[in-house]
Design a protein around this motif. Structure first.
Motif, short mmCIF file in Angstrom:
data_model
loop_
_atom_site.label_atom_id
_atom_site.label_comp_id
_atom_site.label_asym_id
_atom_site.label_seq_id
_atom_site.Cartn_x
_atom_site.Cartn_y
_atom_site.Cartn_z
N GLU A 97 0.82 -1.21 0.00
CA GLU A 97 0.00 0.00 0.00
C GLU A 97 0.86 1.26 0.00
OE1 GLU A 97 -3.86 -1.62 2.46
OE2 GLU A 97 -2.14 -0.90 3.61
N VAL A 98 2.17 1.08 0.11
CA VAL A 98 3.08 2.21 0.13
C VAL A 98 3.31 2.69 -1.30
CG1 VAL A 98 5.41 2.99 0.71
CG2 VAL A 98 4.21 1.39 2.22
N LEU A 99 3.01 3.97 -1.55
CA LEU A 99 3.27 4.55 -2.87
C LEU A 99 4.71 5.02 -2.98
CD1 LEU A 99 0.05 6.73 -3.37
CD2 LEU A 99 0.58 4.52 -4.40
N HIS A 100 5.25 5.52 -1.87
CA HIS A 100 6.63 6.01 -1.89
C HIS A 100 7.23 5.94 -0.49
CE1 HIS A 100 10.16 8.23 -3.03
NE2 HIS A 100 9.92 9.12 -2.10
N ARG A 101 8.39 5.32 -0.40
CA ARG A 101 9.13 5.26 0.86
C ARG A 101 10.06 6.46 0.93
NH1 ARG A 101 8.32 0.46 3.01
NH2 ARG A 101 7.46 -1.11 1.64
N SER A 102 10.19 7.01 2.10
CA SER A 102 10.96 8.24 2.26
C SER A 102 12.42 8.09 1.85
CB SER A 102 10.87 8.71 3.71
OG SER A 102 11.40 7.72 4.58
N GLU A 103 12.98 6.89 1.99
CA GLU A 103 14.41 6.73 1.70
C GLU A 103 14.69 6.32 0.25
OE1 GLU A 103 12.84 2.70 2.80
OE2 GLU A 103 12.53 4.72 3.50
N ALA A 104 13.65 6.09 -0.55
CA ALA A 104 13.82 5.58 -1.90
C ALA A 104 13.53 6.66 -2.95
CB ALA A 104 12.88 4.40 -2.13
N PRO A 105 14.18 6.56 -4.11
CA PRO A 105 13.80 7.47 -5.19
C PRO A 105 12.38 7.13 -5.64
CG PRO A 105 15.43 5.87 -5.95
CD PRO A 105 15.25 5.66 -4.48
N PRO A 106 11.64 8.07 -6.20
CA PRO A 106 10.27 7.81 -6.62
C PRO A 106 10.17 6.69 -7.65
CG PRO A 106 10.78 10.15 -6.80
CD PRO A 106 12.05 9.44 -6.48
N THR A 107 9.14 5.88 -7.51
CA THR A 107 8.85 4.84 -8.50
C THR A 107 7.81 5.40 -9.46
OG1 THR A 107 6.99 3.97 -7.23
CG2 THR A 107 9.18 3.04 -6.74
N PRO A 108 7.60 4.73 -10.62
CA PRO A 108 6.54 5.20 -11.52
C PRO A 108 5.19 5.28 -10.81
CG PRO A 108 7.94 3.65 -12.66
CD PRO A 108 8.38 3.64 -11.21
N ARG A 109 4.89 4.32 -9.94
CA ARG A 109 3.62 4.33 -9.21
C ARG A 109 3.55 5.55 -8.28
NH1 ARG A 109 1.58 -0.19 -4.88
NH2 ARG A 109 -0.44 0.75 -4.49
N ALA A 110 4.66 5.88 -7.64
CA ALA A 110 4.68 7.01 -6.71
C ALA A 110 4.42 8.33 -7.41
CB ALA A 110 6.01 7.06 -5.97
N THR A 111 4.79 8.43 -8.66
CA THR A 111 4.58 9.68 -9.38
C THR A 111 3.09 9.95 -9.61
OG1 THR A 111 4.79 8.65 -11.56
CG2 THR A 111 6.81 9.49 -10.56
N LEU A 112 2.24 8.95 -9.39
CA LEU A 112 0.80 9.14 -9.55
C LEU A 112 0.16 9.80 -8.33
CD1 LEU A 112 -0.12 5.70 -11.14
CD2 LEU A 112 0.22 7.89 -12.30
N ARG A 113 0.89 9.91 -7.22
CA ARG A 113 0.31 10.44 -5.99
C ARG A 113 -0.33 11.81 -6.18
NH1 ARG A 113 0.44 14.09 -2.65
NH2 ARG A 113 2.30 15.01 -3.47
N THR A 114 0.36 12.70 -6.84
CA THR A 114 -0.19 14.04 -7.06
C THR A 114 -1.44 13.97 -7.92
OG1 THR A 114 2.00 15.01 -6.85
CG2 THR A 114 0.33 16.34 -7.95
N LEU A 115 -1.42 13.10 -8.92
CA LEU A 115 -2.59 12.96 -9.78
C LEU A 115 -3.79 12.41 -9.02
CD1 LEU A 115 -0.81 11.52 -12.94
CD2 LEU A 115 -1.55 13.88 -12.53
N VAL A 116 -3.55 11.45 -8.12
CA VAL A 116 -4.64 10.91 -7.31
C VAL A 116 -5.22 12.01 -6.42
CG1 VAL A 116 -5.21 9.28 -5.45
CG2 VAL A 116 -3.80 8.54 -7.36
N SER A 117 -4.38 12.81 -5.81
CA SER A 117 -4.85 13.91 -4.97
C SER A 117 -5.67 14.90 -5.79
CB SER A 117 -3.68 14.64 -4.32
OG SER A 117 -3.00 13.78 -3.45
#
Length: 137
Positions: free
Chosen positions: A93-113
Motif C-alpha cells: 500500500e506504500v506509494l513512496h518510501r521516504s528513503e527511496a527514489p520515486p517509483t513510476p507508481r509514486a509519481t501518480l500520488r499528485t494525480l490521485v490527490s
C-alpha cells in the motif's frame, strides 16, 4: 479521500519488519474522506526525516474520520481531520518510501490527490446546475 499534506507532520509512520509502516497521529483538512472507500495518506518518518506516501482503506481499524471542519456556511465540504491509532500501512500500500527514489507508481500520488479534488468540484457543479434548473422551473 485525501489525508495528504506533507507539511502537516502530526501523522507519524514507524517502519515495521514486514516492509510496511504503523501510522499514529492526526491529519487535518482531509478532503473527501467521509464516505470514501480509500484515502491517500502522507506521514512523517522520524527515522529518515522524510515523508512516506500510501493508500489505505478508510474503514481500516484504527482510523477515525472526524466531522470537525468549520465550513463557514458551505454544505458538504467534507474536509475534517482524520485520526490514526496504530493503523497498518502494508508494504504493497506504500506509494513512496521516504528513503527511496520515486517509483513510476509514486509519481501518480499528485494525480490521485488532484482527482479527489476534481471529483469534489464536479459534485459542486452538478449540485449548482440542479439547483439552478429547479429555480428556473
Amino acid at each position: 479521500g485525501n489525508a495528504v499534506n506533507p507539511l502537516d507532520t502530526r501523522l507519524v509512520a514507524t517502519a515495521t519488519p514486514d516492509g510496511g509502516y504503523r501510522l499514529d497521529g492526526v491529519k487535518g483538512f482531509c478532503s473527501g474522506t467521509r464516505g470514501s472507500q480509500r484515502m491517500t495518506v502522507s506521514a512523517h518518518d522520524p527515522a529518515t526525516g522524510r515523508t512516506v506516501f500510501g493508500v489505505v482503506p478508510t474503514d481500516r481499524p484504527g482510523i477515525t474520520v472526524n466531522e470537525d471542519w468549520d465550513p463557514v456556511g458551505q454544505r458538504q465540504t467534507d474536509s475534517g481531520s482524520v485520526r490514526f491509532d496504530g493503523v497498518a500501512l502494508a508494504a504493497d500500500e506504500v506509494l513512496h518510501r521516504s528513503e527511496a527514489p520515486p517509483t513510476p507508481r509514486a509519481t501518480l500520488r499528485t494525480l490521485v490527490s488532484q482527482l479527489v479534488l476534481t471529483n469534489l468540484f464536479v459534485g459542486l457543479a452538478e449540485g449548482a446546475l440542479a439547483e439552478a434548473r429547479d429555480y428556473v422551473r
